[in-house]
Design a protein around this motif. Structure first.
Motif, mmCIF file in Angstrom:
data_model
loop_
_atom_site.group_PDB
_atom_site.id
_atom_site.type_symbol
_atom_site.label_atom_id
_atom_site.label_comp_id
_atom_site.label_asym_id
_atom_site.label_seq_id
_atom_site.Cartn_x
_atom_site.Cartn_y
_atom_site.Cartn_z
ATOM 1 N N GLN A 19 6.751 -1.939 1.444
ATOM 2 C CA GLN A 19 5.431 -2.072 2.184
ATOM 3 C C GLN A 19 5.250 -2.682 3.522
ATOM 4 N N LYS A 20 4.251 -1.993 4.142
ATOM 5 C CA LYS A 20 4.103 -2.449 5.667
ATOM 6 C C LYS A 20 3.203 -3.623 5.517
ATOM 7 N N ARG A 21 3.596 -4.840 5.922
ATOM 8 C CA ARG A 21 2.968 -5.891 5.710
ATOM 9 C C ARG A 21 1.865 -6.252 7.014
ATOM 10 N N LEU A 29 5.848 -4.976 9.861
ATOM 11 C CA LEU A 29 7.264 -4.513 9.553
ATOM 12 C C LEU A 29 7.108 -4.135 7.991
ATOM 13 N N TRP A 30 8.152 -3.203 7.715
ATOM 14 C CA TRP A 30 8.190 -2.742 6.223
ATOM 15 C C TRP A 30 9.281 -3.521 5.798
ATOM 16 N N GLY A 53 -0.228 -5.652 -8.447
ATOM 17 C CA GLY A 53 -1.524 -5.860 -7.655
ATOM 18 C C GLY A 53 -1.203 -5.457 -6.269
ATOM 19 N N GLU A 54 0.057 -5.168 -5.635
ATOM 20 C CA GLU A 54 0.074 -4.700 -4.361
ATOM 21 C C GLU A 54 0.548 -3.095 -4.546
ATOM 22 N N THR A 55 1.041 -2.562 -5.496
ATOM 23 C CA THR A 55 1.395 -1.218 -5.300
ATOM 24 C C THR A 55 0.684 -0.211 -6.467
ATOM 25 N N GLY A 56 0.145 -0.951 -7.653
ATOM 26 C CA GLY A 56 -0.206 -0.123 -8.776
ATOM 27 C C GLY A 56 0.693 0.147 -9.845
ATOM 28 N N ASP A 97 -5.192 -4.166 0.147
ATOM 29 C CA ASP A 97 -5.295 -4.708 1.201
ATOM 30 C C ASP A 97 -4.042 -5.685 1.714
ATOM 31 N N GLU A 98 -3.014 -5.613 0.850
ATOM 32 C CA GLU A 98 -1.755 -6.201 1.240
ATOM 33 C C GLU A 98 -0.809 -5.475 2.194
ATOM 34 N N GLY A 99 -1.282 -4.111 2.425
ATOM 35 C CA GLY A 99 -0.408 -3.149 3.160
ATOM 36 C C GLY A 99 -0.188 -1.698 2.709
ATOM 37 N N GLU A 100 0.147 -0.996 3.675
ATOM 38 C CA GLU A 100 0.377 0.258 3.107
ATOM 39 C C GLU A 100 1.852 0.255 2.312
ATOM 40 N N ILE A 101 1.889 1.466 1.425
ATOM 41 C CA ILE A 101 3.154 1.249 0.810
ATOM 42 C C ILE A 101 3.645 3.030 0.952
ATOM 43 N N ALA A 102 5.080 2.832 0.946
ATOM 44 C CA ALA A 102 5.560 4.363 0.752
ATOM 45 C C ALA A 102 7.084 4.289 -0.053
#
Length: 151
Positions: A19-21, A29-30, A53-56, A97-102
Motif C-alpha cells: 500500500q502506498k501510504r 512509500l509502499w 478496510g484498506e484493501t477490500g 483513502d488509505e492509499g493505492e494498493i498493488a
C-alpha cells in the motif's frame, strides 16, 4: 488511543500486497497494510479489520509472526508493532483513502527505493522463515538507526 499497531504481509504466489501510504509515517512509500488496534479488539481482529478496510480483502489463516517496538527520537514512548502473515484471502482489491494498493513481485521489493528501509529488513524474516520475531526499531532524524531482531 492505543499505541499498538498491526502490519500484515499478504502473500500471493511470488507477490506481496503493498500500500502506498498517504499518511505519516512513511507517507508516499509502499509498505504492508495494517493499522491501529482499537479499544476492545484483539490484535488479530484489528489486523483483519484493517486489511478488509484498506484493501477490500478478507484474510484467513493468519499467522502471528512477531512483535517489535518502534521508537522515534521525538517520542517519549515506544509503539508496539504486531506482525502477521497470510497466503489465504478472498474478495476483490479496492483502493481506499488509505492509499493505492498493488501486488508487487517480491524479489523486486528489495531493489525498490520507495519502501521503508525497515520493511526490506523485515521481509526475509517474514517470507523465508516460519519463526516468531521479537525486537526493536529506533528512528533518529527520520532515519532507521537501530534494527535489532531476534528469532
Amino acid at each position: 488511543m492505543s499505541n499498538i499497531f498491526t502490519m500484515c504481509f499478504v502473500e500471493n504466489n511470488n507477490q506481496l500486497l503493498l500500500q502506498k501510504r498517504v499518511k505519516k509515517p512513511f507517507k508516499g512509500l509502499w509498505n504492508a497494510p495494517g493499522g491501529k488496534v482499537e479499544a476492545y479488539e484483539s490484535p488479530i481482529e484489528a489486523c483483519k479489520r484493517e486489511i478488509q478496510g484498506e484493501t477490500g480483502l478478507d484474510i484467513n489463516n493468519v499467522s502471528f509472526r512477531g512483535i517489535i517496538t518502534v521508537t522515534n527520537e521525538n517520542q517519549k514512548r515506544s509503539d508496539v508493532l504486531m506482525l502477521f502473515h497470510t497466503k489465504e484471502f478472498s474478495g476483490s482489491l479496492c483502493t481506499t483513502d488509505e492509499g493505492e494498493i498493488a501486488w508487487v513481485e517480491t524479489d523486486k521489493i528489495y531493489s525498490y527505493d520507495n519502501t521503508p528501509e525497515s520493511f526490506t529488513y523485515l521481509l526475509p524474516y517474514i517470507l523465508e522463515t516460519d519463526s516468531t520475531l521479537t525486537g526493536k526499531m529506533i528512528y533518529g532524524k527520520k532515519k532507521l538507526e537501530i534494527f535489532d531482531i531476534s528469532i
